[in-house]
Design a protein around this motif. Sequence first.
Motif, mmCIF file in Angstrom:
data_model
loop_
_atom_site.group_PDB
_atom_site.id
_atom_site.type_symbol
_atom_site.label_atom_id
_atom_site.label_comp_id
_atom_site.label_asym_id
_atom_site.label_seq_id
_atom_site.Cartn_x
_atom_site.Cartn_y
_atom_site.Cartn_z
ATOM 1 N N ALA A 184 -2.209 -33.961 -46.300
ATOM 2 C CA ALA A 184 -2.783 -32.935 -45.432
ATOM 3 C C ALA A 184 -2.930 -33.385 -43.990
ATOM 4 N N SER A 185 -2.484 -34.581 -43.671
ATOM 5 C CA SER A 185 -2.658 -35.090 -42.315
ATOM 6 C C SER A 185 -1.865 -34.248 -41.323
ATOM 7 N N PRO A 186 -2.512 -33.741 -40.230
ATOM 8 C CA PRO A 186 -1.776 -32.936 -39.240
ATOM 9 C C PRO A 186 -0.839 -33.783 -38.381
ATOM 10 N N LEU A 187 -1.084 -35.085 -38.340
ATOM 11 C CA LEU A 187 -0.231 -36.005 -37.577
ATOM 12 C C LEU A 187 0.208 -37.127 -38.515
ATOM 13 N N PRO A 188 1.149 -36.856 -39.419
ATOM 14 C CA PRO A 188 1.492 -37.833 -40.457
ATOM 15 C C PRO A 188 2.270 -39.049 -39.972
ATOM 16 N N LEU A 189 3.011 -38.906 -38.874
ATOM 17 C CA LEU A 189 3.853 -40.015 -38.424
ATOM 18 C C LEU A 189 3.100 -40.894 -37.432
ATOM 19 N N GLY A 190 2.799 -42.120 -37.830
ATOM 20 C CA GLY A 190 2.154 -43.060 -36.929
ATOM 21 C C GLY A 190 3.167 -44.007 -36.320
ATOM 22 N N PHE A 191 2.899 -44.452 -35.088
ATOM 23 C CA PHE A 191 3.827 -45.381 -34.437
ATOM 24 C C PHE A 191 3.055 -46.400 -33.615
ATOM 25 N N GLN A 192 3.664 -47.565 -33.469
ATOM 26 C CA GLN A 192 3.153 -48.641 -32.632
ATOM 27 C C GLN A 192 4.322 -49.232 -31.859
ATOM 28 N N ALA A 208 2.144 -38.467 -34.550
ATOM 29 C CA ALA A 208 2.901 -37.255 -34.222
ATOM 30 C C ALA A 208 3.198 -36.492 -35.495
ATOM 31 N N GLY A 209 3.772 -35.306 -35.334
ATOM 32 C CA GLY A 209 4.238 -34.552 -36.488
ATOM 33 C C GLY A 209 5.358 -35.299 -37.191
ATOM 34 N N SER A 210 5.611 -34.956 -38.433
ATOM 35 C CA SER A 210 6.606 -35.697 -39.212
ATOM 36 C C SER A 210 8.019 -35.479 -38.708
ATOM 37 N N VAL A 211 8.266 -34.338 -38.046
ATOM 38 C CA VAL A 211 9.601 -34.034 -37.534
ATOM 39 C C VAL A 211 9.575 -34.120 -36.011
ATOM 40 N N LEU A 212 10.395 -34.998 -35.439
ATOM 41 C CA LEU A 212 10.493 -35.157 -33.989
ATOM 42 C C LEU A 212 11.664 -34.319 -33.490
ATOM 43 N N VAL A 213 11.378 -33.350 -32.642
ATOM 44 C CA VAL A 213 12.422 -32.452 -32.139
ATOM 45 C C VAL A 213 13.060 -33.089 -30.913
ATOM 46 N N LEU A 214 14.304 -33.538 -31.039
ATOM 47 C CA LEU A 214 14.955 -34.255 -29.947
ATOM 48 C C LEU A 214 15.669 -33.306 -28.990
ATOM 49 N N ASP A 215 16.560 -32.451 -29.506
ATOM 50 C CA ASP A 215 17.335 -31.575 -28.635
ATOM 51 C C ASP A 215 17.330 -30.123 -29.100
ATOM 52 N N ALA A 216 16.431 -29.757 -29.983
ATOM 53 C CA ALA A 216 16.396 -28.381 -30.483
ATOM 54 C C ALA A 216 15.800 -27.446 -29.430
ATOM 55 N N PRO A 217 16.050 -26.139 -29.546
ATOM 56 C CA PRO A 217 15.424 -25.181 -28.612
ATOM 57 C C PRO A 217 13.904 -25.249 -28.688
ATOM 58 N N LEU A 218 13.245 -24.757 -27.647
ATOM 59 C CA LEU A 218 11.792 -24.833 -27.544
ATOM 60 C C LEU A 218 11.120 -23.785 -28.437
ATOM 61 N N LYS A 219 11.229 -23.940 -29.735
ATOM 62 C CA LYS A 219 10.616 -22.980 -30.655
ATOM 63 C C LYS A 219 9.832 -23.674 -31.763
ATOM 64 N N ALA A 220 9.819 -24.973 -31.798
ATOM 65 C CA ALA A 220 9.104 -25.685 -32.860
ATOM 66 C C ALA A 220 8.357 -26.881 -32.282
ATOM 67 N N PRO A 221 7.385 -26.655 -31.392
ATOM 68 C CA PRO A 221 6.654 -27.782 -30.814
ATOM 69 C C PRO A 221 5.897 -28.560 -31.882
ATOM 70 N N PHE A 222 5.819 -29.849 -31.727
ATOM 71 C CA PHE A 222 5.102 -30.660 -32.705
ATOM 72 C C PHE A 222 3.954 -31.391 -32.017
ATOM 73 N N PRO A 223 2.891 -31.690 -32.773
ATOM 74 C CA PRO A 223 1.715 -32.330 -32.179
ATOM 75 C C PRO A 223 1.971 -33.790 -31.866
ATOM 76 N N LEU A 224 1.260 -34.286 -30.856
ATOM 77 C CA LEU A 224 1.455 -35.656 -30.396
ATOM 78 C C LEU A 224 0.135 -36.216 -29.888
ATOM 79 N N GLU A 225 -0.127 -37.466 -30.216
ATOM 80 C CA GLU A 225 -1.299 -38.177 -29.718
ATOM 81 C C GLU A 225 -0.861 -39.592 -29.374
ATOM 82 N N VAL A 226 -1.097 -40.035 -28.143
ATOM 83 C CA VAL A 226 -0.604 -41.336 -27.712
ATOM 84 C C VAL A 226 -1.629 -42.032 -26.836
#
Length: 499
Positions: A184-192, A208-226
């Motif tokens: 249920a984690s809203p930010l499942p992908l952790g990074f260091q 961040a969200g589990s799916v990182l949108v690299l070059d897709a159209p701006l229709k699926a923003p994902f959450p990020l905390e850094v």
Amino acid sequence: MTEAASPNTPRAPARLLTQILLAIGAVVVALVMVVLLFPWDVLRAPLNRYVSERTGRHFEITRQLGVKPGWTTRVRLDGLVFANPSWAREPELIRADVVEFDLALLPLLRGRLEMPNLALSQPRLGLQLEPDGRRTWALARDGSDETSVPMIGALTVDRGELRFLASAQGADVSATFDVSAAAASPLPLGFQAKGRLKGQPFSATGRAGSVLVLDAPLKAPFPLEVNAAIGRTTLRATGTVASLSALDGADLAFDLRGANLADLYAVVGVVLPATPRYAVSGRAGKSGARWTFTKLRGTLGRSDIAGELAYDKSRAVPLLTGALQSRALDFDDLAPLIGLPEQPRSAAAVAAPPGAPATAKPARQVAGAPAGRVLPTATLDLERLKAMDADVRYTAAAITHVRALPLDRAELRVRLRSGVLDLDPMKLGVAGGSMAGSLRISAEANPAPVRAIFNVEGLQLNRLFPTIESTRSSFGKLSGKIDLRGRGNSVAQMLGSSS
């Protein structure tokens, strides 16, 4: 008696056409069945040889190849090793337990490799960018052909490692990624991440969200905390991003702290004045090549700052625009702007950022000046003035802790164009009167030509020279015009050569 239909009657062509269509349909169905039931893994060894020969690097699917055909074909590689070019420091571009991706067939017919979705399980990536344009992820033999760089839409990574090297950017960064076990984690992908960036110590952690949108159209923003630190600057940001390749669609709340705003030039290329320690928060957004910074609030030393800025990189020379205000500008906070050391009062007002001393030492002489000199000799970076254009308005409703010159307010417009810095108009409240005019510094020549023109009105002598006994009870006022011209790359040179 009924006559039998001859071969030349109209029904014969129709029957023949039906038979042809049925035959074509049977062939198509047979081909589809062959494609669907084809044992794709038998192509693993030939595919390994083909890719290795075509790219000039070792490529191997180590366990199994699976394919689900379609206009967008799903490919699964169980076990993958793909070497880097011989010039790279890391031996492998990728080593992964499982690689699964969608492959768009129509672009492939045009020689373009497009992967709308890419999923990597336990990957280890080695990315390197050379000053001459070579990249380890470009699949051409020379590593520099733009058309040989795969287009990746969305990326999913689980338990991965990455090393990124780019000597021109002063980058040597290692990072790890891991997906949280909490479903249920809203930010499942952790990074260091840690290493060096822009030639300075760098570290970052976040989720961040589990799916990182690299070059897709701006229709699926994902959450990020850094949370990141580079050199003497720290950044905390939370929000959403729609595309990682250019940070398009960013909508972030941020908190930025550092030892000197001028340090940001080395990090992001934005030309800002030298300041004491600062802490600024606000919201950042990006659309195309334009960044906006709104609801800015913070402190520079003991001075407050607020306003909005925009930074447009779509032009040949980036442009910074906006408006900033201070309710109270502490005069001590202007010391770094003219090359003086950060003053103790300024340093004590903001917590020391990483890499900065805990307290500022009182300066007995001006930084960079020989003993006995009064004017600052720190030189102006002329090339930095050419790196960006600007049009920013600034007002200070009150100026405090002024010692030598009784300033009480300021209003100015800062314009930087093609290396020419104009403070015009520039209005100062001085000793109960005003000074209005302009200051120009040009980086077109070295040393820089400087000109200051001011109209002086109503300066009260008893406030202008409060320490002189004869003027303390004076009700006289001073008015006139100042026109100074000189050359120099420091305050000392500018004033010393002025006439």
